[in-house]
Write a protein that holds these residues in place. Sequence first.
Motif, PDB file in Angstrom:
ATOM      1  N   ALA A  84       0.837  -1.203   0.000  1.00 13.78           N
ATOM      2  CA  ALA A  84       0.000   0.000   0.000  1.00 13.78           C
ATOM      3  C   ALA A  84       0.872   1.253   0.000  1.00 13.78           C
ATOM      4  CB  ALA A  84      -0.932  -0.010   1.217  1.00 13.78           C
ATOM      5  N   GLN A 113       2.200   1.806  -3.441  1.00 13.66           N
ATOM      6  CA  GLN A 113       1.147   2.282  -4.334  1.00 13.66           C
ATOM      7  C   GLN A 113       0.877   3.772  -4.123  1.00 13.66           C
ATOM      8  OE1 GLN A 113      -2.080  -0.469  -3.658  1.00 13.66           O
ATOM      9  NE2 GLN A 113      -1.282  -1.902  -5.172  1.00 13.66           N
ATOM     10  N   THR A 149      -9.934   0.158  -1.355  1.00 12.18           N
ATOM     11  CA  THR A 149      -8.712   0.974  -1.370  1.00 12.18           C
ATOM     12  C   THR A 149      -7.427   0.173  -1.456  1.00 12.18           C
ATOM     13  OG1 THR A 149      -8.439   0.997   1.040  1.00 12.18           O
ATOM     14  CG2 THR A 149      -9.854   2.726   0.064  1.00 12.18           C
ATOM     15  N   GLN A 191      -6.063  -0.767   1.174  1.00  8.06           N
ATOM     16  CA  GLN A 191      -5.406  -0.277   2.382  1.00  8.06           C
ATOM     17  C   GLN A 191      -6.266  -0.589   3.600  1.00  8.06           C
ATOM     18  OE1 GLN A 191      -4.952   3.892   1.377  1.00  8.06           O
ATOM     19  NE2 GLN A 191      -3.869   3.391  -0.497  1.00  8.06           N
ATOM     20  N   HIS A 208      -5.259   3.843  -4.766  1.00 12.03           N
ATOM     21  CA  HIS A 208      -6.273   2.798  -4.722  1.00 12.03           C
ATOM     22  C   HIS A 208      -6.294   2.029  -6.041  1.00 12.03           C
ATOM     23  CE1 HIS A 208      -8.069   6.257  -2.260  1.00 12.03           C
ATOM     24  NE2 HIS A 208      -7.338   5.508  -1.453  1.00 12.03           N
ATOM     25  N   GLY A 235      -1.064   5.159   3.419  1.00 10.72           N
ATOM     26  CA  GLY A 235      -1.237   3.733   3.187  1.00 10.72           C
ATOM     27  C   GLY A 235      -0.899   2.842   4.361  1.00 10.72           C
TER      28      GLY A 235
END
Length: 162
Positions: free
Chosen positions: A3, A6, A93, A95, A105, A128
Motif C-alpha cells: 500500500a 502504491q 482501497t 489499504q 487505490h 497507506g
Amino acid sequence: MTALEQVRVALARHGHDHGIVELSTEVPTAAAAAEQLGCPVGAIANSLVFEADGDALLVVASGGHRVDVRKAARHLGVRRVRRATPEFVLAATGQLVGGVAPVGHPAPLRTLVDTALADHPEVWAGAGLSHAMFRTTFAELVAMTGGEPLAVGVDAVVDADG
C-alpha cells in the motif's frame, strides 16, 4: 506492491515531491497524528471510506470534524451514506483502516474533500500505513483525488481514524 508503494507511485504520478514521512509509532487518530507532526488537528486530512448506496465513497475530512453523512447523501443524491466495514475499505482501497490514503487505490473512488482543510496552508494525509503520512495542500488533494470540495463536517471535534 505494498500500500505504501502504491501511494508513492500515485504521488509521483501527480508530481508530488514532498515525500512520505514514516513516524516512529502508529497514529490511529487525528489527534495523535497532529501531536507527532506538530500541527493543528484540523490540518490532518482523514481519508474515511463510506458506503453510499452500495458504492465506495472517500471523504477526506479535516481531523477536527465528524462527517455529516446526511449532508453528504443530499449532495451526492443518494439515499444513504454510512461508514464502511474494514473489509469493504480494504476491497475498495487496498489499504487497511487506520492508514488509508487519499490516493493509491486500485480504481478511482468518488471523493469529497472537506473545505475546512483549505484553512490550513499545509495538511497531512495518510500514506497507506498507520504510521505513514505525507504533506500536501487542500488544492493538491482536490487535484490528486479528482474530489469535489464540500463542507462535510459537523461542529464537534472527534478522534477520527484515517
